[in-house]
Design an enzyme around this catalytic site. Sequence first.
Site, short mmCIF file in Angstrom:
data_model
loop_
_atom_site.label_atom_id
_atom_site.label_comp_id
_atom_site.label_asym_id
_atom_site.label_seq_id
_atom_site.Cartn_x
_atom_site.Cartn_y
_atom_site.Cartn_z
CG HIS A 131 -2.14 -0.89 1.03
ND1 HIS A 131 -3.09 -0.67 0.06
CD2 HIS A 131 -2.54 -1.99 1.71
CE1 HIS A 131 -4.02 -1.61 0.14
NE2 HIS A 131 -3.71 -2.43 1.13
CG ASP A 161 -2.31 4.70 -3.16
OD1 ASP A 161 -1.41 3.89 -3.42
OD2 ASP A 161 -3.18 4.48 -2.30
#
Length: 385
Positions: A131, A161
């Site tokens: 992540h 991200d």
Amino acid sequence: MTDSPAKTGPLKGIKVVELAGIGPGPYAGQLLSDMGADVIVIDRPGGSLVPKAIDARGKRSMVLDLKKPEAVAALLKIVATADVLIEGLRPGVTERMGVGPDVCHAINPRLIYGRMTGWGQTGPWSQMAGHDINYIGMTGVLNAIGKDGQPPVPPLNMIGDFGGGSMFLVNGILAAIIERAQTGRGNIVDAAIVDGTHSLMSFVHGMAGLGQWRTKREANLLDGAAPFYRCYMTADGKFMAVGCIEPQFFAAMMERLPIDREAYGAQHDHAAFAKQHEMLEDVFATKTRDAWEAVFAGTDACVTPVLDYVEAASHPVNAERHAVVTDGRWLHPQVAPRLATQALPTHFDIATKGADYAAILAEAGLGTDDISQLIAAGAVVANKD
């Protein structure tokens, strides 16, 4: 069920197929949709890990069970008419599904195949989960954020991200669209969050090469070490952001603070930083955030309030630009960047999962009987969530 949406913007006429995912892939699709692209989300049967929200605005959706060969065949029909495909699965998954780049380019050589991963298509960690916090931890970003001697502070998931991921995927797709206009052929865009985040560190690497950046936290110009670049708590427990790096901006701040300049010392006297931190902490604690905002409004002091996202939406600076649009239950960030030829929307439709299958399949050349057979085979899920 809806027809192909009436789109405006520089990407009008560009059809994007987005294989459903979370995070950077859908946000990249949102940015393309905001610029006028017709983005078709291929959703999966069953519940979604993240309900459709703002990153589904302006898109269309259909549900395909890509474990069924009939669904794969239908997807390839859609791909044959598309300009761009976006996928964010682990390396090799789309190849095993039968919709990898080689297969797609065989039926549509002009297709731009956009791949979004964390670690890249190759490398020792390419098959490993991760992540944002993991990716930015491996690029030097996370280590640079937070107080010295304490654990690094995750900067939400903005840097990896969406900064290192979505923005670089979109950049590659747009570059490939321009290239295709010259060559007539598509391309494969290999966007990895770690690659993009390394690129975002260019400024830090440049400063380090000049001997002006250290790996230690709270030891650099922009990481809270300098009294003139950090946040200070106000009397009501809120904060002001101070960013007066340049001497003229620093002077503008000091002119408006009840601080003795001689006692404070020189702006860049590192030996005095601890004392200067305390002096500024003490003075900002004497007024509320709103009171300090009034003191510095309209100046070049680079001292501004720290707002939460609800406050930000209604603040006059943002409201005047309609930077955030209230639309039903959502606060929608406005389309960015703004083009002179594209009207800013005041309403955003969010795709309903599976609602647009009939129109999408018809545009791909499938007739009513073909669609009925796909539904009967379970390849297309016609119900709406």
